[in-house]
Design an enzyme around this catalytic site. Structure first.
Site, PDB file in Angstrom:
ATOM      1  N   HIS A  12      -2.681   6.350   4.714  1.00 51.06           N
ATOM      2  CA  HIS A  12      -1.232   6.391   4.916  1.00 51.06           C
ATOM      3  C   HIS A  12      -0.685   7.734   4.430  1.00 51.06           C
ATOM      4  O   HIS A  12      -1.123   8.257   3.397  1.00 51.06           O
ATOM      5  CB  HIS A  12      -0.542   5.281   4.120  1.00 51.06           C
ATOM      6  N   CYS A  70       0.811  -1.217   0.000  1.00 47.31           N
ATOM      7  CA  CYS A  70       0.000   0.000   0.000  1.00 47.31           C
ATOM      8  C   CYS A  70       0.850   1.274   0.000  1.00 47.31           C
ATOM      9  O   CYS A  70       0.543   2.232  -0.715  1.00 47.31           O
ATOM     10  CB  CYS A  70      -0.960  -0.008   1.188  1.00 47.31           C
TER      11      CYS A  70
END
Length: 341
Positions: A244, A132
């Site tokens: 994130h 990710c």
């Protein structure tokens, strides 16, 4: 005519997001199957927000013959056993685990960055989805690399607990509640307390002192973007539920100004530039959650190196970092090879 698509690991965070994004993007499907472990057999999951519910099928007994694409979001152990079976049955596997990412016969794809690499999928009938944190970073780096050629990247990540699955999200919630009411805090999913704390440790430690998460970002960036780019990474878990963030320092071979970089990023696919030099003129994980874009803010020149830039990069790790990228790979596969719908 549409595709027959199986989502493996359909009851997990990423699997549910895959089903939602397939519906949201109106992926051409004649049929979709939710596939999960035996303990979830018969459980119902929703396809998008239409209210349509489908029952989960047992992965152990699922026959992949006749299915066009399988989106795997079930972890490396189950993927290792069942992805080759699906591929052998003629179903193209798009795998979200780390199992096949560095296999030289398996393309590792971010559609905005290296779409041509997908042409190699026929060697194994498997396509890998990157980590990710890697996915959002290479989306940001690609247009800048094309413009001025990147020599070196130094990145520090601020990774949300959803990257550790439902158990990570539950632990942040439970610990936060415990602190407020004066109960004892227990760390189970993470190595230390995550509520009101940060942990510079994701995945296992390697012999050189880096963690496996950091190693993944290094080798995956080289495979996707350019093997000549040097990459240094520190990965940190932070008490954020979804999204994130990354502070990225970039050294280029050729001169590039912050203004030029902003102009390039503003027009780049998959990127939303939000870069106002004022209070709140940048994006945080709260704003990025639920969105598919990779957000770039705080673009500025780095005076400590020749031809250096620094930027802030934020993305929803469950979407662009996992489910959305997988569906985009399926769309790319359809356009270039399967040609249905």
């Amino acid at each position: 005519m549409g595709y027959r698509v199986a989502v493996v690991g359909a009851t997990g965070n990423v699997g549910r997001e895959m089903l939602a994004i397939l519906a949201e993007r109106e992926f051409p499907m004649d049929e979709v199957a939710a596939v999960a472990s035996s303990r979830s057999t018969g459980a119902e999951v929703e396809v998008g927000d239409s209210g349509k519910m489908i029952k989960c099928k047992n992965l152990e007994h699922f026959d992949f013959a006749g299915w066009d694409i399988a989106l795997f979001a079930c972890g490396s152990a189950a993927t290792k056993e069942y992805a080759p079976k699906a591929a052998a049955a003629g179903c193209v596997v798009i795998d979200n685990s780390s199992l096949y990412r560095m296999d030289p016969d398996v393309p590792l794809i971010v559609p905005e960055v290296n779409p041509d690499a997908i042409d190699g999928y026929k060697k194994r009938n498997i396509i890998a989805n990157p980590n990710c944190s890697t996915a959002q970073m290479v989306v940001a780096l690609k247009p800048l690399h094309d413009a001025a050629k990147i020599k070196r990247v130094v990145v520090s990540t601020y990774q949300s607990v959803s990257g550790a699955g439902k158990s990570g999200m539950d632990e942040l919630f439970e610990q936060s509640r415990a602190i407020f009411v004066g109960d004892q805090v227990e760390a189970r999913t993470f190595t230390k307390q995550i509520a009101f704390n940060v942990i510079p440790h994701i995945d296992v430690f390697m012999d050189d002192g880096s963690t496996k998460e950091e190693w993944k970002m290094v080798v995956e960036t080289k495979k996707i973007l350019d093997p000549k780019v040097k990459v240094s990474v520190t990965c940190v878990r932070v008490p954020v539920f979804v999204g994130h963030s990354e502070a990225i320092s970039i050294e280029f071979e050729n001169e590039i100004s912050a203004t030029e970089a902003q102009d390039i990023l503003r027009e780049a696919p998959g990127i939303m530039l939000v870069d106002k030099r004022e209070d709140g003129g940048y994006v945080t994980p709260v704003e990025a959650a639920g969105d598919g874009a990779t957000y770039i803010s705080r673009v500025r020149e780095d005076s400590t190196v020749d031809n250096g830039l620094i930027l802030w990069c934020v993305s929803d790790n469950l979407r662009k970092g996992a489910a959305l990228n997988a569906v985009q790979i399926a769309e790319l596969l359809g356009r270039r090879h399967l040609q249905k719908g």
